[in-house]
Write a protein that holds these residues in place. Structure first.
Motif, PDB file in Angstrom:
ATOM      1  N   ILE A 151       0.858  -1.184   0.000  1.00  0.00           N
ATOM      2  CA  ILE A 151       0.000   0.000   0.000  1.00  0.00           C
ATOM      3  C   ILE A 151       0.892   1.231   0.000  1.00  0.00           C
ATOM      4  CG2 ILE A 151      -0.167   0.129   2.521  1.00  0.00           C
ATOM      5  CD1 ILE A 151      -3.069   1.121   2.159  1.00  0.00           C
ATOM      6  N   GLY A 152       0.447   2.288  -0.664  1.00  0.00           N
ATOM      7  CA  GLY A 152       1.160   3.557  -0.657  1.00  0.00           C
ATOM      8  C   GLY A 152       0.545   4.491   0.373  1.00  0.00           C
ATOM      9  N   LEU A 153       1.382   5.156   1.153  1.00  0.00           N
ATOM     10  CA  LEU A 153       0.919   6.133   2.136  1.00  0.00           C
ATOM     11  C   LEU A 153       1.598   7.461   1.848  1.00  0.00           C
ATOM     12  CD1 LEU A 153      -0.631   6.935   4.685  1.00  0.00           C
ATOM     13  CD2 LEU A 153       1.306   6.080   6.040  1.00  0.00           C
ATOM     14  N   ASN A 154       0.817   8.401   1.346  1.00  0.00           N
ATOM     15  CA  ASN A 154       1.321   9.727   1.018  1.00  0.00           C
ATOM     16  C   ASN A 154       0.993  10.663   2.180  1.00  0.00           C
ATOM     17  OD1 ASN A 154       1.875   8.692  -1.611  1.00  0.00           O
ATOM     18  ND2 ASN A 154      -0.257   9.081  -2.167  1.00  0.00           N
ATOM     19  N   VAL A 155       2.031  11.164   2.843  1.00  0.00           N
ATOM     20  CA  VAL A 155       1.833  12.037   3.991  1.00  0.00           C
ATOM     21  C   VAL A 155       1.955  13.486   3.528  1.00  0.00           C
ATOM     22  CG1 VAL A 155       2.625  12.640   6.304  1.00  0.00           C
ATOM     23  CG2 VAL A 155       2.774  10.268   5.513  1.00  0.00           C
ATOM     24  N   CYS A 156       0.843  14.207   3.581  1.00  0.00           N
ATOM     25  CA  CYS A 156       0.815  15.601   3.132  1.00  0.00           C
ATOM     26  C   CYS A 156       1.158  16.475   4.341  1.00  0.00           C
ATOM     27  CB  CYS A 156      -0.566  15.951   2.586  1.00  0.00           C
ATOM     28  SG  CYS A 156      -1.084  14.897   1.205  1.00  0.00           S
ATOM     29  N   PHE A 157       2.422  16.828   4.458  1.00  0.00           N
ATOM     30  CA  PHE A 157       2.920  17.568   5.609  1.00  0.00           C
ATOM     31  C   PHE A 157       3.570  18.849   5.109  1.00  0.00           C
ATOM     32  CE2 PHE A 157       5.364  18.588   9.352  1.00  0.00           C
ATOM     33  CZ  PHE A 157       4.582  18.118  10.398  1.00  0.00           C
ATOM     34  N   ASN A 158       3.115  19.981   5.632  1.00  0.00           N
ATOM     35  CA  ASN A 158       3.423  21.300   5.075  1.00  0.00           C
ATOM     36  C   ASN A 158       2.942  21.350   3.631  1.00  0.00           C
ATOM     37  OD1 ASN A 158       4.311  23.964   5.244  1.00  0.00           O
ATOM     38  ND2 ASN A 158       6.330  23.466   4.447  1.00  0.00           N
ATOM     39  N   TYR A 159       1.692  20.929   3.463  1.00  0.00           N
ATOM     40  CA  TYR A 159       1.070  20.838   2.136  1.00  0.00           C
ATOM     41  C   TYR A 159      -0.055  21.860   2.018  1.00  0.00           C
ATOM     42  CZ  TYR A 159      -1.797  19.343  -1.738  1.00  0.00           C
ATOM     43  OH  TYR A 159      -2.515  19.342  -2.902  1.00  0.00           O
ATOM     44  N   GLY A 160      -0.189  22.436   0.833  1.00  0.00           N
ATOM     45  CA  GLY A 160      -1.327  23.276   0.501  1.00  0.00           C
ATOM     46  C   GLY A 160      -1.616  23.140  -0.979  1.00  0.00           C
ATOM     47  N   GLY A 161      -2.876  23.008  -1.341  1.00  0.00           N
ATOM     48  CA  GLY A 161      -3.232  22.836  -2.741  1.00  0.00           C
ATOM     49  C   GLY A 161      -2.832  24.026  -3.598  1.00  0.00           C
ATOM     50  N   ARG A 162      -3.024  25.233  -3.086  1.00  0.00           N
ATOM     51  CA  ARG A 162      -2.636  26.418  -3.852  1.00  0.00           C
ATOM     52  C   ARG A 162      -1.116  26.529  -3.947  1.00  0.00           C
ATOM     53  NH1 ARG A 162      -6.873  31.188  -1.838  1.00  0.00           N
ATOM     54  NH2 ARG A 162      -8.741  30.307  -2.842  1.00  0.00           N
ATOM     55  N   ALA A 163      -0.442  26.251  -2.846  1.00  0.00           N
ATOM     56  CA  ALA A 163       1.028  26.278  -2.871  1.00  0.00           C
ATOM     57  C   ALA A 163       1.559  25.283  -3.893  1.00  0.00           C
ATOM     58  CB  ALA A 163       1.576  25.966  -1.484  1.00  0.00           C
ATOM     59  N   GLU A 164       0.905  24.134  -3.994  1.00  0.00           N
ATOM     60  CA  GLU A 164       1.340  23.120  -4.954  1.00  0.00           C
ATOM     61  C   GLU A 164       1.239  23.641  -6.384  1.00  0.00           C
ATOM     62  OE1 GLU A 164       0.498  18.427  -5.921  1.00  0.00           O
ATOM     63  OE2 GLU A 164      -1.120  19.612  -5.038  1.00  0.00           O
ATOM     64  N   VAL A 165       0.142  24.321  -6.706  1.00  0.00           N
ATOM     65  CA  VAL A 165      -0.028  24.874  -8.055  1.00  0.00           C
ATOM     66  C   VAL A 165       0.994  25.979  -8.300  1.00  0.00           C
ATOM     67  CG1 VAL A 165      -1.600  26.097  -9.597  1.00  0.00           C
ATOM     68  CG2 VAL A 165      -2.468  24.231  -8.178  1.00  0.00           C
ATOM     69  N   VAL A 166       1.215  26.826  -7.298  1.00  0.00           N
ATOM     70  CA  VAL A 166       2.218  27.891  -7.429  1.00  0.00           C
ATOM     71  C   VAL A 166       3.595  27.294  -7.712  1.00  0.00           C
ATOM     72  CG1 VAL A 166       3.489  29.673  -6.161  1.00  0.00           C
ATOM     73  CG2 VAL A 166       0.993  29.593  -6.050  1.00  0.00           C
ATOM     74  N   ASP A 167       3.966  26.270  -6.964  1.00  0.00           N
ATOM     75  CA  ASP A 167       5.270  25.639  -7.168  1.00  0.00           C
ATOM     76  C   ASP A 167       5.373  25.023  -8.561  1.00  0.00           C
ATOM     77  OD1 ASP A 167       5.963  26.382  -4.635  1.00  0.00           O
ATOM     78  OD2 ASP A 167       5.738  24.388  -3.744  1.00  0.00           O
ATOM     79  N   ALA A 168       4.278  24.446  -9.033  1.00  0.00           N
ATOM     80  CA  ALA A 168       4.274  23.853 -10.369  1.00  0.00           C
ATOM     81  C   ALA A 168       4.468  24.926 -11.439  1.00  0.00           C
ATOM     82  CB  ALA A 168       2.970  23.098 -10.605  1.00  0.00           C
ATOM     83  N   VAL A 169       3.749  26.040 -11.301  1.00  0.00           N
ATOM     84  CA  VAL A 169       3.859  27.124 -12.279  1.00  0.00           C
ATOM     85  C   VAL A 169       5.267  27.711 -12.281  1.00  0.00           C
ATOM     86  CG1 VAL A 169       3.048  29.436 -12.884  1.00  0.00           C
ATOM     87  CG2 VAL A 169       1.406  27.672 -12.224  1.00  0.00           C
ATOM     88  N   ARG A 170       5.818  27.901 -11.100  1.00  0.00           N
ATOM     89  CA  ARG A 170       7.190  28.432 -11.017  1.00  0.00           C
ATOM     90  C   ARG A 170       8.175  27.528 -11.747  1.00  0.00           C
ATOM     91  NH1 ARG A 170       7.234  30.013  -4.544  1.00  0.00           N
ATOM     92  NH2 ARG A 170       6.290  32.086  -4.743  1.00  0.00           N
ATOM     93  N   GLN A 171       8.024  26.220 -11.574  1.00  0.00           N
ATOM     94  CA  GLN A 171       8.964  25.300 -12.213  1.00  0.00           C
ATOM     95  C   GLN A 171       8.751  25.248 -13.719  1.00  0.00           C
ATOM     96  OE1 GLN A 171      11.524  23.803 -10.464  1.00  0.00           O
ATOM     97  NE2 GLN A 171      12.210  23.508 -12.585  1.00  0.00           N
ATOM     98  N   ILE A 172       7.499  25.356 -14.156  1.00  0.00           N
ATOM     99  CA  ILE A 172       7.220  25.393 -15.594  1.00  0.00           C
ATOM    100  C   ILE A 172       7.905  26.602 -16.237  1.00  0.00           C
ATOM    101  CG2 ILE A 172       5.381  25.806 -17.289  1.00  0.00           C
ATOM    102  CD1 ILE A 172       3.565  24.053 -15.512  1.00  0.00           C
ATOM    103  N   ILE A 173       7.793  27.759 -15.560  1.00  0.00           N
ATOM    104  CA  ILE A 173       8.432  28.971 -16.079  1.00  0.00           C
ATOM    105  C   ILE A 173       9.948  28.809 -16.063  1.00  0.00           C
ATOM    106  CG2 ILE A 173       8.831  31.423 -15.622  1.00  0.00           C
ATOM    107  CD1 ILE A 173       5.950  31.547 -14.538  1.00  0.00           C
ATOM    108  N   ALA A 174      10.478  28.253 -14.969  1.00  0.00           N
ATOM    109  CA  ALA A 174      11.924  28.055 -14.858  1.00  0.00           C
ATOM    110  C   ALA A 174      12.446  27.128 -15.952  1.00  0.00           C
ATOM    111  CB  ALA A 174      12.274  27.490 -13.481  1.00  0.00           C
ATOM    112  N   ASP A 175      11.622  26.185 -16.371  1.00  0.00           N
ATOM    113  CA  ASP A 175      12.024  25.253 -17.429  1.00  0.00           C
ATOM    114  C   ASP A 175      11.876  25.855 -18.825  1.00  0.00           C
ATOM    115  OD1 ASP A 175      12.697  23.381 -15.559  1.00  0.00           O
ATOM    116  OD2 ASP A 175      10.888  22.166 -15.788  1.00  0.00           O
ATOM    117  N   GLY A 176      11.389  27.101 -18.892  1.00  0.00           N
ATOM    118  CA  GLY A 176      11.335  27.799 -20.163  1.00  0.00           C
ATOM    119  C   GLY A 176      10.260  27.330 -21.125  1.00  0.00           C
ATOM    120  N   LEU A 177       9.211  26.725 -20.631  1.00  0.00           N
ATOM    121  CA  LEU A 177       8.148  26.234 -21.513  1.00  0.00           C
ATOM    122  C   LEU A 177       7.301  27.394 -22.029  1.00  0.00           C
ATOM    123  CD1 LEU A 177       7.166  23.095 -19.459  1.00  0.00           C
ATOM    124  CD2 LEU A 177       8.292  23.123 -21.668  1.00  0.00           C
TER     125      LEU A 177
END
Length: 261
Positions: A151-177
């Protein structure tokens, strides 16, 4: 003699039907791979017993152990649990410190057993904001259990849904897409949950009716289930009730339910 045999056969059938049915049967419910849980009510549980709030969080860890065992028995492939949100830093310092200490102690005390039981651990959230010792403990636990398959156990610790999207967008921009490269599939590949299935069901305890910034992208078509049970009291029967509720749902994903016949 034939009548007696028929009567005995009838009684045997009645006894079988009277026995409680486990919802674990793959034939009795639609497929469910991934359950996400908002573990709410620890503080209220402790306050009602005139205990410090940290005592409620400790009781919540015991509840999580029960649920992991039950989910494993029910052939659930994955659990994601909301242990500490990015907003929880705003709680009183004594409670935040207690949660950090509890997180560290739980990793240290439970890791070997989780590993023996075939649990695969994964951290979801902003790891870099945590103390160096916790960061290393998380990395070590993920590395140790990475090949486990029960079984997989994903522990969401210091997690936020909006923060996750922000981090994703930042990395997309950093990757030059470029803008034309952006798609739902691309964004999903930059989230903390990359390569994980979306949750089929989100369970929230303690009677609240909020998503609380939890898996906002991933739960777009998840089935929601709320229970008044406080998280420290949540156990096998509660999880089975949630699974039974899920079995009665019709998942349409924005479409319509086909007519019978």
């Amino acid at each position: 003699m034939t009548k007696i045999q028929d009567l005995l056969s009838s009684r045997r059938k009645e006894n079988v039907s009277a026995q409680p049915q486990s919802v674990a049967s793959e034939q009795s419910r639609p497929p469910i791979r991934h359950i996400a849980i908002i573990m709410d009510g620890n503080g209220r549980w402790a306050t009602s017993r005139h205990l410090p709030r940290v005592a409620g969080h400790k009781a919540g860890v015991s509840a999580l152990r029960r649920v992991v065992e039950c989910a494993t028995d029910e052939n659930i492939e994955m659990l994601s649990v909301y242990a500490f949100s990015t907003e929880n830093w705003n709680r009183p310092r004594i409670e935040v410190d207690g949660l950090m200490r509890l997180f560290w102690e739980t990793i240290r005390s439970d890791l070997e057993k989780l590993h023996r039981d075939g649990v695969r651990l994964r951290h979801l959230g902003r790891l870099h904001d945590l103390s160096p010792d916790i960061q290393q403990a998380v990395r070590d636990s993920v590395e140790l259990t990475k090949n486990n398959t029960r079984i997989g156990l994903n522990v969401c610790f210091n997690y936020g849904g909006r923060a996750e999207v922000v981090d994703a967008v930042r990395q997309i921009i950093a990757d030059g897409l470029q803008p034309e490269a952006i798609s739902e599939e691309l964004i999903a590949s930059y989230l903390y949950t990359r390569d994980l299935p979306d949750p089929d069901m989100v369970i929230r305890t303690a009677g609240e009716m909020r998503v609380s910034n939890f898996l906002l992208w991933q739960s777009a078509y998840s089935e929601y289930y709320a229970t008044p049970t406080l998280w420290p009291d949540f156990g096998r029967e509660d999880l089975l009730e949630a699974l039974q509720s899920f079995a009665q749902r019709q998942r349409k994903f924005g479409g319509i339910t086909p007519k019978n016949g």
